[in-house]
Each structure stands twice: as structure tokens, then as C-alpha cells.
Write a protein that holds these residues in place. Structure first.
Motif, PDB file in Angstrom:
ATOM      1  N   VAL A 109       0.242  -1.292   0.276  1.00 57.60           N
ATOM      2  CA  VAL A 109      -0.322  -0.030   0.381  1.00 57.60           C
ATOM      3  C   VAL A 109       1.057   1.163  -0.105  1.00 57.60           C
ATOM      4  CG1 VAL A 109      -1.631   1.046   1.856  1.00 57.60           C
ATOM      5  CG2 VAL A 109      -1.759  -1.154   1.074  1.00 57.60           C
ATOM      6  N   ALA A 110       1.852   1.188   1.176  1.00 61.64           N
ATOM      7  CA  ALA A 110       2.622   2.081   1.106  1.00 61.64           C
ATOM      8  C   ALA A 110       3.829   1.974  -0.310  1.00 61.64           C
ATOM      9  CB  ALA A 110       4.255   2.395   2.194  1.00 61.64           C
ATOM     10  N   ALA A 111       4.277   1.282  -1.230  1.00 62.21           N
ATOM     11  CA  ALA A 111       4.523   1.375  -2.467  1.00 62.21           C
ATOM     12  C   ALA A 111       3.561   2.619  -3.133  1.00 62.21           C
ATOM     13  CB  ALA A 111       4.974   0.146  -2.954  1.00 62.21           C
ATOM     14  N   GLY A 112       2.103   1.755  -3.748  1.00 64.77           N
ATOM     15  CA  GLY A 112       1.207   2.094  -4.374  1.00 64.77           C
ATOM     16  C   GLY A 112       0.881   3.973  -3.984  1.00 64.77           C
ATOM     17  N   VAL A 113       0.689   3.949  -3.179  1.00 63.09           N
ATOM     18  CA  VAL A 113      -0.090   5.136  -2.517  1.00 63.09           C
ATOM     19  C   VAL A 113       1.412   7.016  -2.518  1.00 63.09           C
ATOM     20  CG1 VAL A 113      -1.294   6.611  -0.797  1.00 63.09           C
ATOM     21  CG2 VAL A 113      -2.061   4.359  -1.362  1.00 63.09           C
ATOM     22  N   LEU A 114       2.678   6.074  -2.178  1.00 61.31           N
ATOM     23  CA  LEU A 114       3.798   7.079  -2.046  1.00 61.31           C
ATOM     24  C   LEU A 114       4.898   6.540  -2.830  1.00 61.31           C
ATOM     25  CD1 LEU A 114       3.328   6.929   2.156  1.00 61.31           C
ATOM     26  CD2 LEU A 114       2.488   8.425   0.331  1.00 61.31           C
ATOM     27  N   GLY A 115       4.892   5.069  -3.076  1.00 60.54           N
ATOM     28  CA  GLY A 115       6.004   5.391  -4.484  1.00 60.54           C
ATOM     29  C   GLY A 115       7.032   4.278  -3.575  1.00 60.54           C
ATOM     30  N   ASP A 116       7.114   4.657  -2.352  1.00 59.54           N
ATOM     31  CA  ASP A 116       7.989   3.950  -1.374  1.00 59.54           C
ATOM     32  C   ASP A 116       7.481   2.679  -0.110  1.00 59.54           C
ATOM     33  OD1 ASP A 116       9.826   3.338   0.534  1.00 59.54           O
ATOM     34  OD2 ASP A 116      10.049   5.604   1.447  1.00 59.54           O
ATOM     35  N   ALA A 117       7.794   1.688  -0.006  1.00 55.45           N
ATOM     36  CA  ALA A 117       7.425   1.103   0.389  1.00 55.45           C
ATOM     37  C   ALA A 117       7.659   0.966   2.225  1.00 55.45           C
ATOM     38  CB  ALA A 117       7.978  -0.068  -0.101  1.00 55.45           C
ATOM     39  N   ASP A 118       8.603   1.224   2.045  1.00 52.17           N
ATOM     40  CA  ASP A 118       9.447   1.858   3.621  1.00 52.17           C
ATOM     41  C   ASP A 118       8.558   2.677   4.359  1.00 52.17           C
ATOM     42  OD1 ASP A 118      10.983  -0.721   3.344  1.00 52.17           O
ATOM     43  OD2 ASP A 118      12.375   0.648   2.410  1.00 52.17           O
ATOM     44  N   ALA A 119       7.425   3.408   3.267  1.00 50.05           N
ATOM     45  CA  ALA A 119       6.751   4.481   4.142  1.00 50.05           C
ATOM     46  C   ALA A 119       6.152   3.994   4.626  1.00 50.05           C
ATOM     47  CB  ALA A 119       6.471   5.301   3.160  1.00 50.05           C
ATOM     48  N   VAL A 120       6.010   3.312   5.856  1.00 53.38           N
ATOM     49  CA  VAL A 120       5.060   2.577   6.966  1.00 53.38           C
ATOM     50  C   VAL A 120       5.700   3.080   8.288  1.00 53.38           C
ATOM     51  CG1 VAL A 120       3.887   0.900   7.481  1.00 53.38           C
ATOM     52  CG2 VAL A 120       5.025   0.892   4.884  1.00 53.38           C
ATOM     53  N   GLU A 121       4.398   3.463   9.117  1.00 51.95           N
ATOM     54  CA  GLU A 121       4.270   3.286  10.875  1.00 51.95           C
ATOM     55  C   GLU A 121       4.104   2.121  10.775  1.00 51.95           C
ATOM     56  OE1 GLU A 121       3.241   5.897  15.022  1.00 51.95           O
ATOM     57  OE2 GLU A 121       3.546   7.024  12.633  1.00 51.95           O
ATOM     58  N   TYR A 122       3.929   0.952  11.672  1.00 53.15           N
ATOM     59  CA  TYR A 122       4.138  -0.062  12.042  1.00 53.15           C
ATOM     60  C   TYR A 122       3.002  -0.027  14.079  1.00 53.15           C
ATOM     61  CZ  TYR A 122       5.949  -2.258   7.753  1.00 53.15           C
ATOM     62  OH  TYR A 122       6.472  -2.597   7.012  1.00 53.15           O
ATOM     63  N   VAL A 123       1.999   0.294  13.534  1.00 50.93           N
ATOM     64  CA  VAL A 123       1.308  -0.056  15.538  1.00 50.93           C
ATOM     65  C   VAL A 123       0.976  -1.275  15.618  1.00 50.93           C
ATOM     66  CG1 VAL A 123      -0.545   1.108  16.033  1.00 50.93           C
ATOM     67  CG2 VAL A 123       0.484   2.736  14.515  1.00 50.93           C
ATOM     68  N   PRO A 124       1.344  -1.929  16.525  1.00 57.68           N
ATOM     69  CA  PRO A 124       0.855  -3.369  16.608  1.00 57.68           C
ATOM     70  C   PRO A 124      -0.643  -2.934  18.005  1.00 57.68           C
ATOM     71  CG  PRO A 124       2.489  -2.303  18.270  1.00 57.68           C
ATOM     72  CD  PRO A 124       2.715  -1.543  16.931  1.00 57.68           C
ATOM     73  N   LEU A 125      -0.977  -4.415  17.206  1.00 59.44           N
ATOM     74  CA  LEU A 125      -2.578  -4.490  18.153  1.00 59.44           C
ATOM     75  C   LEU A 125      -3.044  -5.862  18.634  1.00 59.44           C
ATOM     76  CD1 LEU A 125      -3.928  -1.542  15.458  1.00 59.44           C
ATOM     77  CD2 LEU A 125      -3.657  -0.501  17.101  1.00 59.44           C
ATOM     78  N   THR A 126      -3.408  -5.962  19.872  1.00 59.06           N
ATOM     79  CA  THR A 126      -4.027  -6.712  19.446  1.00 59.06           C
ATOM     80  C   THR A 126      -5.536  -7.194  19.264  1.00 59.06           C
ATOM     81  OG1 THR A 126      -4.982  -5.996  21.468  1.00 59.06           O
ATOM     82  CG2 THR A 126      -3.124  -6.336  21.866  1.00 59.06           C
ATOM     83  N   ALA A 127      -6.036  -8.174  19.352  1.00 59.37           N
ATOM     84  CA  ALA A 127      -7.369  -8.500  18.761  1.00 59.37           C
ATOM     85  C   ALA A 127      -8.512  -7.838  19.289  1.00 59.37           C
ATOM     86  CB  ALA A 127      -7.674  -9.733  19.179  1.00 59.37           C
ATOM     87  N   ASP A 128      -8.156  -7.041  20.185  1.00 59.66           N
ATOM     88  CA  ASP A 128      -9.150  -6.079  21.009  1.00 59.66           C
ATOM     89  C   ASP A 128      -9.156  -4.665  20.639  1.00 59.66           C
ATOM     90  OD1 ASP A 128     -10.919  -8.712  22.549  1.00 59.66           O
ATOM     91  OD2 ASP A 128      -9.847  -7.994  24.282  1.00 59.66           O
ATOM     92  N   ALA A 129      -7.865  -4.204  20.191  1.00 58.35           N
ATOM     93  CA  ALA A 129      -7.538  -2.964  19.993  1.00 58.35           C
ATOM     94  C   ALA A 129      -7.958  -2.560  18.524  1.00 58.35           C
ATOM     95  CB  ALA A 129      -5.776  -3.194  20.477  1.00 58.35           C
ATOM     96  N   ARG A 130      -8.240  -3.370  18.210  1.00 57.90           N
ATOM     97  CA  ARG A 130      -7.875  -3.256  16.261  1.00 57.90           C
ATOM     98  C   ARG A 130      -9.257  -2.398  15.677  1.00 57.90           C
ATOM     99  NH1 ARG A 130      -8.421  -9.592  14.202  1.00 57.90           N
ATOM    100  NH2 ARG A 130      -9.755  -9.425  15.425  1.00 57.90           N
ATOM    101  N   PHE A 131     -10.370  -2.717  16.302  1.00 57.69           N
ATOM    102  CA  PHE A 131     -11.207  -1.870  15.509  1.00 57.69           C
ATOM    103  C   PHE A 131     -11.306  -0.348  15.991  1.00 57.69           C
ATOM    104  CE2 PHE A 131     -12.880  -6.093  14.285  1.00 57.69           C
ATOM    105  CZ  PHE A 131     -13.044  -5.266  12.438  1.00 57.69           C
ATOM    106  N   PRO A 132     -10.801  -0.410  18.147  1.00 58.65           N
ATOM    107  CA  PRO A 132     -10.662   1.333  18.137  1.00 58.65           C
ATOM    108  C   PRO A 132     -10.057   2.147  18.065  1.00 58.65           C
ATOM    109  CG  PRO A 132     -11.740  -0.669  20.090  1.00 58.65           C
ATOM    110  CD  PRO A 132     -11.257  -1.695  18.334  1.00 58.65           C
ATOM    111  N   ALA A 133      -8.363   1.361  17.571  1.00 57.02           N
ATOM    112  CA  ALA A 133      -8.063   1.862  16.555  1.00 57.02           C
ATOM    113  C   ALA A 133      -7.797   2.519  15.377  1.00 57.02           C
ATOM    114  CB  ALA A 133      -6.024   0.885  16.953  1.00 57.02           C
TER     115      ALA A 133
END
Length: 407
Positions: free
Chosen positions: A135-159
Motif C-alpha cells: 500500500v505504501a509503495a502504491g500510494v507513496l512510491g516508497d514501500a518503507d514509508a510505513v509506521e507499524y502500530v502493533p495491535l491486539t485483537a481487542d484493540a483493532r477496531f477502536p484504533a
């Protein structure tokens, strides 16, 4: 990769627009106040009238009282109304915000081998991680332009609902209740899965009925927990659930014998089996029966079709490239004359601009990340799930990977 990047959701362009609008309304209030004064003296009018000031809250930029035009006053066409301000504030949406920020915040897993883990170098790696990168490569042209946010299953949709993340790519099952009640827009299914149950091979258990009165490890806030209850209740199999927030606590509990069985998506069980046996643990047995359908894929927030389209077509480019026989080693050097491929790589009809994407977005996705087959064989086959013969194979090979035409 630096994952401690600042909050990129602040759209300074829109903030400036709101501030300029507030100033315009204040100026209009001054003019109306001056013109309606009985003395006819502009300076006196400023002193005797209540002069509206720009509020601290940019969302409420038209104050009540004398500053706003009344029904009998002809408003200045050059001054925006409150309705016009709302249009300006929503212009662009998340796609524009992401492009301005230059980074995508992707809700991910950091503890599921094959799909999302932090490797020995401290980097995120896995099947889902590579789709975030696509997605980052398609939208921004840079596959490394990602900030990963680790989420538990419970926290996914609130986030997702709060805007903490721009999208979720974290082994999340598409269901009717989630689609309708969690504020999420489920996109192209990237992995077809199903729920299973794993036991130590030494237990001798080979079917679900053998789990009567067993304690079963399961993650909270998942379809897995609901399926376990539904299937075992329907079959009259008594059991005790032992619920955990994430696999970092579940797996040790299972290995220590706190649960007789572990239920999860078959892919997660394959991941756990590989990890346990790879570390010298007891041999595991995954009961052959699959008890549910688990279509997994990206999720974005409801209400922003432009962002949804940009994410979906970036991900689907990995499948279409596979179908065309294009991969990370040859897509940038394609020199053939197939019109469909030329359109796909941005050298034919322009289909990308209507999606809000660069003309060569598919080339960027595949050259930087790989096609679907490359991603799968790199991350999923090592945990014991072959692509051949699986529903995740290409539709021309008997699988379910089928995408709309890129034209």
C-alpha cells in the motif's frame, strides 16, 4: 525503519483554510456592525458593538450574535457559510492526508510468525507486513514509508475508529457483524483461512469430540472465540475456554499445559506449530476438521471510498502481476506489446489517476515488494502452508485469487 514518526494526520493545508475562514467571518462581523450603527461613525461602532472574535475551536467558526448575517441581511457572497466550511474541512480525505504526511500508519501484528513479527534485526516482517508495504509503495512510491502500530485483537477496531491507524492489515476476518457494526470497510480478501484446533500429538486426540471437558486456549475479541462457543455448543461438547489477549501470552500457557488445546485460524496454528517444534518443543497435531470460514484482508474506516480504492487496488496489483507473469525481477523491464500489461504498468490507458494513484503505482508495488506468489512463498510456506492446492492459489490454478480487470 524508524517507527517513531510524528502524528502525520495533521493536515496543515486544511488547518490554514479554517483559520483564514475564521478571519473572514470576523472581518464580515466588523463590517456588518459598522454599517448597522445609528451614529454612522465607524470608530464609535467598533466601540459600542459586540465584536465577534475568532474562537479557539476551528470547528465553530461562525459565532452567534451580531457578527452573523440575519435573515433580512444580504450575506456577502465572498464570505463562506458554515456549510461551505464543512466541505473545505472534508476535502481530500485520508488519501490526501497520507500523501501529505508521506507515511502510512498500518495496524499490524507483531507476534504471529509468517504474518507479522519483529525479526532479529528489530524490523517488522511477514505476509501482512508486506501488504502494508504494498500500500505504501502504491500510494507513496516508497514501500518503507510505513509506521507499524502493533495491535491486539481487542484493540483493532477502536484504533481504526479513532484514527490512530490508517488501515488494518492484521489477520482480521470479514464478518457481517463487523462490516455492519465496527465502522470498518473490508476490502479484497488476501488470505482464505478457516479455524482449526491444535493439540500435543502425545495427547492422542484426533477429533473435536475427543476434546470433551478440555480447557482450550483462545484469543479474546476474535471470531475464533465466537466460533468455538457456537460449534462446541451445537455439538454438545463441554469445554472450558481460557482466554488471552495475544499470542505472546497464549502460546507459553499452552506449552506449559495450562490448556489441553489451542484454537485459532489454521494459519495461526501452523505458525504456532512451527515455532514450538522449531524451538525443540513437543510435536503438535492440528485436527484436520476446519470449523469455520475466515476470509482475511485489509480494513479501512467506513466513509472514505477514495482511500479504500487506493488501498484495495494497490493490494490487488500483487495478484494481477502474478497472473501476468510479472514479478519483482522483471516488471520494470517489460518491453512487450500486450495492451493489458501496458495499461497495468502505466504505459497504456490511464486508469491510475481515477484511483488517486500515480500512473506507475503497480510497478512500484511489485518491484519493491513482489507479486502475491513471491510474498506468499517468502513468508507463509516456511510455516508449513503450501500455496499449491490451497484456496490462496491463483484462480487459473484452482484457487480463489481473482481480481477485477485493470482497465
Amino acid at each position: 525503519m524508524n517507527i517513531d514518526q510524528g502524528d502525520h494526520m495533521i493536515n496543515t493545508g486544511k488547518t490554514s483554510t479554517r483559520k483564514r475562514t475564521a478571519v473572514a467571518v470576523v472581518a464580515l462581523g466588523l463590517v456588518v456592525g459598522a454599517c448597522s450603527s445609528s451614529s454612522g461613525d465607524g470608530d464609535d461602532a467598533v466601540e459600542t458593538e459586540t465584536v465577534p472574535t475568532a474562537p479557539a475551536d476551528d470547528d465553530a467558526i461562525v459565532p452567534d450574535g451580531t457578527g452573523a448575517p440575519t435573515d433580512t441581511e444580504a450575506p456577502d457572497d465572498s464570505a463562506p457559510t458554515s456549510d461551505e466550511v464543512e466541505v473545505v474541512q472534508s476535502e481530500g480525505g485520508r488519501l490526501a492526508a497520507v500523501q501529505e504526511a508521506g507515511v502510512i500508519r498500518c495496524g499490524a501484528n507483531d507476534a504471529l510468525p509468517g504474518f507479522g513479527v519483529i525479526d532479529s534485526a528489530g524490523d517488522y516482517a511477514g505476509f501482512d507486513i508486506d501488504l502494508c508495504r504494498a500500500v505504501a509503495a502504491g500510494v507513496l512510491g516508497d514501500a518503507d514509508a510505513v509506521e507499524y502500530v502493533p495491535l491486539t485483537a481487542d484493540a483493532r477496531f477502536p484504533a481504526l475508529q479513532s484514527g490512530e491507524v490508517d488501515l488494518i492489515i492484521r489477520n482480521t476476518t470479514w464478518t457481517a457483524s463487523r462490516d455492519g457494526g465496527q465502522g470498518g470497510n473490508f476490502l479484497f480478501t488476501t488470505f482464505y483461512d478457516g479455524q482449526g484446533v491444535m493439540v500435543p500429538e502425545s495427547s492422542g486426540i484426533t477429533d473435536l469430540e475427543g476434546l470433551a471437558d478440555a480447557t482450550i486456549c483462545v484469543l479474546s475479541g476474535t471470531t475464533t472465540e465466537l466460533n468455538l462457543s457456537s460449534v462446541f455448543t451445537a455439538r454438545g461438547i463441554p469445554y472450558t475456554p481460557s482466554v488471552y489477549d495475544d499470542n505472546t501470552t497464549l502460546q507459553p500457557a499452552y506449552e506449559q499445559g495450562q490448556c489441553e488445546a489451542w484454537t485459532a485460524d489454521a494459519s495461526a496454528l501452523a505458525s504456532g506449530k512451527s515455532a514450538i517444534e522449531g524451538n525443540g518443543g513437543e510435536t503438535q497435531f492440528i485436527i484436520p476438521e476446519v470449523i469455520s470460514k475466515e476470509p482475511l484482508g485489509p480494513v479501512v474506516a467506513d466513509g472514505d471510498t477514495e482511500w479504500a480504492s487506493a488501498v484495495e487496488w494497490s493490494v490487488m496489483a500483487t495478484v494481477q502481476a502474478w497472473e501476468f507473469g510479472l514479478d519483482s525481477t522483471n516488471i520494470a523491464e517489460y518491453s512487450g506489446d500486450d495492451p493489458s500489461i501496458l495499461t497495468f504498468i502505466g504505459q497504456g490507458d490511464d486508469v491510475a489517476s481515477g484511483l488517486g494513484l500515480p500512473t506507475d503505482y503497480a510497478v512500484q508495488v511489485v518491484s519493491q515488494v513482489g507479486n502475491y506468489q513471491e510474498i506468499y512463498t517468502t513468508h507463509i510456506e516456511p510455516i508449513g502452508l503450501a500455496l499449491e492446492g490451497s484456496p490462496n492459489n491463483l484462480w487459473t490454478e484452482g484457487g480463489l485469487m481473482y481480481v477485477p480487470p485493470f482497465r
